[in-house]
Design an enzyme around this catalytic site. Structure first.
Site, PDB file in Angstrom:
ATOM      1  N   LYS A  27       0.841  -1.201   0.000  1.00 33.38           N
ATOM      2  CA  LYS A  27       0.000   0.000   0.000  1.00 33.38           C
ATOM      3  C   LYS A  27       0.875   1.249   0.000  1.00 33.38           C
ATOM      4  O   LYS A  27       1.895   1.305   0.682  1.00 33.38           O
ATOM      5  CB  LYS A  27      -0.880   0.000   1.251  1.00 33.38           C
ATOM      6  CG  LYS A  27      -1.698   1.261   1.476  1.00 33.38           C
ATOM      7  CD  LYS A  27      -1.755   1.634   2.960  1.00 33.38           C
ATOM      8  CE  LYS A  27      -0.424   2.142   3.458  1.00 33.38           C
ATOM      9  NZ  LYS A  27      -0.448   2.644   4.853  1.00 33.38           N
ATOM     10  N   PRO A  63       9.042  -5.001   4.580  1.00 36.45           N
ATOM     11  CA  PRO A  63       9.543  -4.702   5.929  1.00 36.45           C
ATOM     12  C   PRO A  63       8.406  -4.508   6.915  1.00 36.45           C
ATOM     13  O   PRO A  63       7.316  -4.046   6.558  1.00 36.45           O
ATOM     14  CB  PRO A  63      10.326  -3.394   5.732  1.00 36.45           C
ATOM     15  CG  PRO A  63      10.615  -3.309   4.269  1.00 36.45           C
ATOM     16  CD  PRO A  63       9.493  -4.008   3.584  1.00 36.45           C
ATOM     17  N   ALA A  79       6.488  -2.746  10.043  1.00 35.71           N
ATOM     18  CA  ALA A  79       6.332  -1.383  10.564  1.00 35.71           C
ATOM     19  C   ALA A  79       6.967  -0.368   9.615  1.00 35.71           C
ATOM     20  O   ALA A  79       7.811   0.429   9.998  1.00 35.71           O
ATOM     21  CB  ALA A  79       6.943  -1.266  11.966  1.00 35.71           C
ATOM     22  N   GLY A 139       4.966   1.460   6.951  1.00 36.62           N
ATOM     23  CA  GLY A 139       4.082   2.431   6.327  1.00 36.62           C
ATOM     24  C   GLY A 139       3.514   2.032   4.986  1.00 36.62           C
ATOM     25  O   GLY A 139       2.927   2.854   4.288  1.00 36.62           O
ATOM     26  N   GLY A 186       2.052  -3.608   5.440  1.00 33.89           N
ATOM     27  CA  GLY A 186       2.456  -5.010   5.474  1.00 33.89           C
ATOM     28  C   GLY A 186       1.519  -5.915   6.241  1.00 33.89           C
ATOM     29  O   GLY A 186       0.910  -6.831   5.686  1.00 33.89           O
ATOM     30  N   ASP A 233      -6.240   0.359   8.275  1.00 36.73           N
ATOM     31  CA  ASP A 233      -5.893   0.187   6.859  1.00 36.73           C
ATOM     32  C   ASP A 233      -6.426  -1.104   6.244  1.00 36.73           C
ATOM     33  O   ASP A 233      -6.367  -1.271   5.022  1.00 36.73           O
ATOM     34  CB  ASP A 233      -4.369   0.200   6.675  1.00 36.73           C
ATOM     35  CG  ASP A 233      -3.767   1.587   6.805  1.00 36.73           C
ATOM     36  OD1 ASP A 233      -4.528   2.572   6.819  1.00 36.73           O
ATOM     37  OD2 ASP A 233      -2.525   1.685   6.894  1.00 36.73           O
TER      38      ASP A 233
END
Length: 284
Positions: free
Chosen positions: A17, A101, A103, A105, A108, A143
């Site tokens: 995202k 990865p 944390a 943004g 994930g 999200d």
């Protein structure tokens, strides 16, 4: 316990995202924030797969699997919630190939949960619509409903009130994601927001609106993670269509007209920044 449905996909991509813009408008009493954002999704991400099982199990592998729990994980929470909302006894062996990865943004964990919902919806023969899956996903995080749809959309409220944007102008763009391998806390970044409402997100074609917009968490993130300034500058050096931090960070992105430009930018970032994580992709 439902029998697995034959002929349905046994894997789903948890699409990365990007928040092309993220306007934080208000801090709410419940700890969330009222936002306005444009969600967009790459054609790359983590991968979730499934095979028959008598109980609900999760195995995790991949470059970012270290430290993740097989039990206390959004994928497992999503599977249990879907079974509960569908009045079934869950059984499935799930596997998460963790390529994004943690944390960072780019959704994930949220994308993983969303992929699990889409995957198990077919595997268990539930036949819920995407809209219904997004509704089921609401308790899992701000999200997750957007990640269920994984389509370009405008998010308001805490990010869960969605308006799909059809015929967007992103389809000819290529995105490069760059993360300095620093995990950041979403809660910490929102807590660092100064509380000033800098105005609404505009309307119209996505790229001009995004260019005129901003990410209100970018400056707090740069203050807390100074290397982000170097990442953003390295991307700016490559003359992209636009570049910005995504979500609460620490992943930054740049949009280019061609894959060749994105590849050159990726090389420049690797030479300039040292050890980083990168991903290139087109938009869904």
């Amino acid at each position: 316990m439902p029998s697995p449905v034959s002929g349905v996909p046994d894997r789903e991509t948890a699409y990365a995202k990007i928040n092309l813009a993220l306007h934080v408008r208000q801090r709410l009493p419940d700890g969330y924030h009222r936002i306005e954002t444009i969600f967009a999704f790459l054609d790359q991400g983590d991968r979730v797969s499934v095979e028959p099982g008598d109980s609900l199990e999760l195995n995790i592998s991949g470059p970012f699997a270290a430290g993740l729990s097989n039990s206390d994980n959004l994928v497992m929470q999503a599977a249990k919630l879907l079974a509960e909302q569908s009045n079934i006894s869950p059984g499935a062996r799930l596997h998460l190939d963790k390529r994004l990865p943690v944390a960072s943004g780019i959704g994930g964990g949220s994308a993983d949960a969303a992929a699990a919902l889409r995957l198990l919806n077919g595997f268990w023969g539930l036949d819920h619509s995407i809209a219904r899956l997004a509704e089921i996903a609401r308790p899992l995080g701000a999200d997750v409903p957007a990640c269920v749809a994984s389509q370009t959309c405008r998010g308001t409220g805490i990010g869960q009130d969605l308006e799909i944007i059809a015929g967007d102008d992103l389809q000819d763009c290529v995105a490069l994601l760059v993360n300095p391998l620093v995990a950041v806390s979403t809660a910490e970044m929102f807590a660092a927001w100064d509380g000033n409402d800098r105005g609404a997100l505009g309307s119209g074609p996505i790229i001009p609106v995004s260019l005129d917009g901003r990410n209100d968490l970018q400056q707090p993130a740069v203050t807390l993670v100074p290397k982000l300034a170097d990442v953003l500058q390295a991307l700016e050096d490559c003359r992209p269509v636009m570049n910005r931090m995504s979500g609460s960070g620490a992943t930054c992105f740049a949009l280019f007209d061609t894959m060749q430009e994105a590849e050159k930018a990726e090389q420049h970032c690797r030479e300039t920044l040292g050890e980083i994580w990168t991903m290139k992709g087109k938009f869904r």
